[in-house]
Enzyme design. Structure first.
Site, PDB file in Angstrom:
ATOM      1  N   SER A  75       5.729  25.326 -17.707  1.00 29.96           N
ATOM      2  CA  SER A  75       6.549  25.829 -16.605  1.00 29.96           C
ATOM      3  C   SER A  75       5.752  26.357 -15.422  1.00 29.96           C
ATOM      4  CB  SER A  75       7.485  26.915 -17.120  1.00 29.96           C
ATOM      5  OG  SER A  75       6.749  27.956 -17.726  1.00 29.96           O
TER       6      SER A  75
ATOM      7  N   HIS B  66      12.040  22.426 -19.059  1.00 27.49           N
ATOM      8  CA  HIS B  66      11.874  21.933 -17.679  1.00 27.49           C
ATOM      9  C   HIS B  66      11.953  20.411 -17.586  1.00 27.49           C
ATOM     10  CE1 HIS B  66      11.112  25.522 -15.302  1.00 27.49           C
ATOM     11  NE2 HIS B  66      10.627  26.018 -16.432  1.00 27.49           N
TER      12      HIS B  66
ATOM     13  N   LYS C  27      18.599  25.241 -16.190  1.00 24.65           N
ATOM     14  CA  LYS C  27      17.734  24.794 -15.091  1.00 24.65           C
ATOM     15  C   LYS C  27      18.374  23.574 -14.424  1.00 24.65           C
ATOM     16  CE  LYS C  27      13.941  26.831 -17.685  1.00 24.65           C
ATOM     17  NZ  LYS C  27      13.987  28.170 -17.099  1.00 24.65           N
TER      18      LYS C  27
HETATM   19  C1  LIG Z   1       9.297  26.337 -20.938  1.00 26.07           C
HETATM   20  C2  LIG Z   1      10.508  27.209 -20.986  1.00 26.07           C
HETATM   21  N1  LIG Z   1      11.168  27.342 -22.134  1.00 26.07           N
HETATM   22  C3  LIG Z   1      12.266  28.103 -22.232  1.00 26.07           C
HETATM   23  C4  LIG Z   1      12.758  28.800 -21.137  1.00 26.07           C
HETATM   24  C5  LIG Z   1      13.965  29.666 -21.284  1.00 26.07           C
HETATM   25  O1  LIG Z   1      15.101  29.029 -20.787  1.00 26.07           O
HETATM   26  P1  LIG Z   1      16.351  29.859 -20.298  1.00 26.07           P
HETATM   27  O2  LIG Z   1      16.118  30.266 -18.897  1.00 26.07           O
HETATM   28  O3  LIG Z   1      17.498  28.920 -20.496  1.00 26.07           O
HETATM   29  O4  LIG Z   1      16.467  31.054 -21.208  1.00 26.07           O
HETATM   30  C6  LIG Z   1      12.109  28.687 -19.919  1.00 26.07           C
HETATM   31  C7  LIG Z   1      12.651  29.398 -18.718  1.00 26.07           C
HETATM   32  O5  LIG Z   1      12.076  30.230 -18.120  1.00 26.07           O
HETATM   33  C8  LIG Z   1      10.951  27.886 -19.827  1.00 26.07           C
HETATM   34  O6  LIG Z   1      10.280  27.774 -18.678  1.00 26.07           O
END
Ligand SMILES: Cc1ncc(COP(=O)(O)O)c(C=O)c1O
Length: 393
Positions: free
Chosen positions: A182, A210, A241
């Site tokens: 991310s 992502h 997202k």
């Molecule tokens: C790689 C990754 N996994 C999981 C998440 C968590 O997702 P959510 O925003 O739906 O809780 C994020 C979000 O920040 C992320 O970047």
């Protein structure tokens, strides 16, 4: 008078301010879209994960409104008691078909999907082998599981192989990576990791937060992008997202999903999605299937913006996705870059330690399919001006 037992927190905050690590929350005054207003300033928005503009898509909005009219605003219960509605089941059926797996379970967020799943499927007798840049929710899930945690250097499959070679044969092992990282926008080496998992008998898990809606046919993710269907045992995706609403999900076998219904603590102990969210997510899957041109537009914009930043001479790391970091060095410089861009009408959030290494502070940019060429050129001009000012280019 009672002394504040939390006064040490103020000291901690002052220390953050001194190190340029203190964050002010920018407040969005309008809809989450490509050109919008934060803190009463009109800006080109390069900071959201709204890759496809679905936060404001008319089909999602309409379905959410209809769901509120018909079913109200909340479910009033966790899934396992009284909080499972027909639309939760429909969303899971649709996602399972979309991801080409036997079954799916939806969680309240991607965070709880990762943390709840890793902590449910492992015990203290097991081992997890995890990329050093995996998301915080994976790290927390590993800690909650009490399994032994072995971290391998970023994307270094040989190092992961060496870790595995040193483990006793009978131990249960989970090999885990992000599909798209991310903060850097690069991809996990899925084909090599799947080979390794098969050679060594690991459970293979990929967090595709992502990649959902961005990579693969109709946005099915990195498993589809790399042709790894059937080789990843646990797939996590997000609905927060590119899908534009809120939530996360786990895709896999029927046995995995039924087990999570019984053991994943966020599923058992936290209230289910409100009807409007479930309805919007169902509509989003239809949009991905019926309007794939929005994903093509996302990639055209990504190529245009990335090549513009590179031409200007910025250090943009090794990104392979619409996430493009502009690496500034120390945190003070990254925050200055972000603040000056904001004054110039571009919102690109500064990302500093501990989210990234101390000397790799950056602003992170994410283009969306809904940015116009004028938006992106405006942002590039601002980057050029501020980058020269700060000696970054
Ligand atoms: C790689 C990754 N996994 C999981 C998440 C968590 O997702 P959510 O925003 O739906 O809780 C994020 C979000 O920040 C992320 O970047």
């Amino acid at each position: 008078m009672r002394q504040d037992p939390l006064s040490y927190l103020g000291d901690e905050l002052n220390a953050l301010k001194q190190q340029n690590l203190y964050r002010h929350l920018r407040v969005l005054d309008d809809e989450q879209k490509a050109h919008t207003s934060f803190d009463h300033r009109s800006v080109v928005n390069l900071s959201s994960n709204n890759y496809l503009g679905l936060t404001t898509h008319p089909r999602l909005r309409q379905k959410a409104l209809e769901a509120v009219e018909k079913f109200g605003v909340g479910t009033g219960s966790v899934r396992t008691i009284a909080g499972t509605m027909a639309m939760h089941m429909e969303l899971e059926r649709k996602l399972a078909e979309f991801k080409q797996v036997e079954a799916v379970v939806v969680f309240q967020s991607g965070f709880t999907a990762n943390a709840g799943t890793v902590s449910a499927i492992l015990t203290k007798d097991d081992v997890v082998i995890s990329d050093e840049l995996n998301h915080a929710s994976i790290i927390d899930g590993c800690r909650l599981s009490r399994a032994t945690i072995k971290v391998f250097p970023h994307k270094d499959v040989d190092a992961a192989r060496k870790v595995l070679a040193g483990l006793p044969g009978g131990q249960r092992k989970l090999l885990i990576t992000d599909g798209v990282f991310s903060m850097d926008g690069d991809l996990g080496p899925l084909p090599e990791l799947c080979d390794l998992a098969e050679e060594t008998g690991c459970i293979m898990m990929v967090d595709d937060a992502h990649a959902s809606g961005v990579f693969g046919k109709n946005g099915r993710g990195t498993i589809d992008h790399f042709g790894m269907h059937g080789r990843v045992d646990v797939q996590v995706g997000t609905l927060s997202k590119a899908v534009g609403a809120l939530g996360g999900y786990v895709a896999g076998t029927k046995a995995l999903i039924e087990f999570l219904h019984h053991r994943a603590r966020p599923f058992l102990f936290s209230t289910s999605h409100p009807p409007a969210v479930a309805a919007a997510c169902i509509a989003a899957i239809d949009v991905l299937l019926e309007e794939p041109e929005i994903i093509d537009r996302l990639w055209e914009n990504t190529r245009f913006f990335k090549s513009g930043l590179e031409r200007l001479g910025f250090n943009t790391g090794l990104s392979e996705s619409p996430i493009t970091p502009v690496i500034a060095g120390d945190s003070a410089r990254a925050m200055k870059l972000s603040d000056r861009l904001f004054e110039e009408g571009v919102f690109a959030q500064g990302i500093v330690f501990p989210t990234v290494a101390k000397d790799k502070a950056r602003v992170r940019t994410i283009v969306t399919s809904t940015h116009t060429r004028e938006d992106l050129q405006f942002a590039l001009d601002a980057f050029g001006k501020v980058g020269r000012e700060l000696g970054l280019v």
